[in-house]
Scaffold this active site. Structure first.
Site, PDB file in Angstrom:
ATOM      1  CB  CYS A 279      -5.579   2.489   4.967  1.00  0.00           C
ATOM      2  SG  CYS A 279      -4.174   2.420   3.239  1.00  0.00           S
TER       3      CYS A 279
ATOM      4  CB  CYS B 197       1.685 -50.579  30.048  1.00  0.00           C
ATOM      5  SG  CYS B 197       1.625 -51.378  31.017  1.00  0.00           S
TER       6      CYS B 197
ATOM      7  CB  CYS C 103       3.428 -55.051  29.563  1.00  0.00           C
ATOM      8  SG  CYS C 103       1.698 -54.388  28.650  1.00  0.00           S
TER       9      CYS C 103
ATOM     10  CB  CYS D 104      -4.920  -1.121   2.275  1.00  0.00           C
ATOM     11  SG  CYS D 104      -2.934  -1.315   3.123  1.00  0.00           S
TER      12      CYS D 104
ATOM     13  CB  CYS E 110      -1.314  -0.430   1.558  1.00  0.00           C
ATOM     14  SG  CYS E 110      -1.556   1.718   1.612  1.00  0.00           S
TER      15      CYS E 110
ATOM     16  CG  ASP F 186     -10.178 -27.089  12.090  1.00  0.00           C
ATOM     17  OD1 ASP F 186      -9.492 -28.217  12.660  1.00  0.00           O
ATOM     18  OD2 ASP F 186     -11.137 -26.592  12.092  1.00  0.00           O
ATOM     19  CD  GLU F 187      -9.914 -32.828  13.395  1.00  0.00           C
ATOM     20  OE1 GLU F 187     -10.172 -33.392  13.913  1.00  0.00           O
ATOM     21  OE2 GLU F 187     -10.465 -32.489  11.990  1.00  0.00           O
TER      22      GLU F 187
ATOM     23  CB  CYS G  26      -1.837 -51.476  30.557  1.00  0.00           C
ATOM     24  SG  CYS G  26      -0.935 -51.851  28.468  1.00  0.00           S
TER      25      CYS G  26
ATOM     26  CB  CYS H 214      -0.415 -56.274  31.484  1.00  0.00           C
ATOM     27  SG  CYS H 214       0.211 -54.941  31.400  1.00  0.00           S
TER      28      CYS H 214
ATOM     29  CB  CYS I 182      -0.647   1.898   5.487  1.00  0.00           C
ATOM     30  SG  CYS I 182      -1.516   0.624   5.055  1.00  0.00           S
TER      31      CYS I 182
END
Length: 103
Positions: free
Chosen positions: A23, A92, A95, A20, A4, A83-84, A64, A67, A7
């Site tokens: 601005c 364990c 084991c 822009c 721009c 976003d998840e 576990c 076991c 600015c």
């Protein structure tokens, strides 16, 4: 890429104009300019957690499935879209069975 004149912010294409976001200055896009968008994704190496590295991981109470022991190392990994929620992994302490838990 154009900036721009008012600015000095980066201008974006909106239809046949450059606008822009900061601005609001607008300018007709030059027909000689060609918009090329290139997206590259870098595959990151996924660290393997094994051996002595396991001892540095935090532990929690978790049953576990193999076991029945009640303590496991745990860590978080972002496997799906940003976003998840992250996936929680357990291993364990007795084991070595690894399993995951989704939120």
């Amino acid at each position: 890429m154009e900036f721009c004149p008012k600015c000095k912010s980066l201008m974006i294409y909106q239809g046949d104009k450059l606008v822009c976001r900061k601005c609001g200055y607008e300018k007709e896009a030059d027909d000689s300019e060609e918009l090329v968008i290139k997206v590259e994704r870098n595959k990151e190496d996924v660290p393997v957690i094994e051996g002595e590295n396991l001892k540095t991981l935090p532990t929690t109470k978790a049953i576990c499935p193999a076991c029945g022991h009640n303590e496991a190392f745990w860590w978080l990994r972002q496997l799906r879209a940003a976003d998840e929620s992250e996936v929680r992994f357990f291993r364990c302490t007795k084991c070595g069975k690894t399993w995951r838990e989704y939120d």
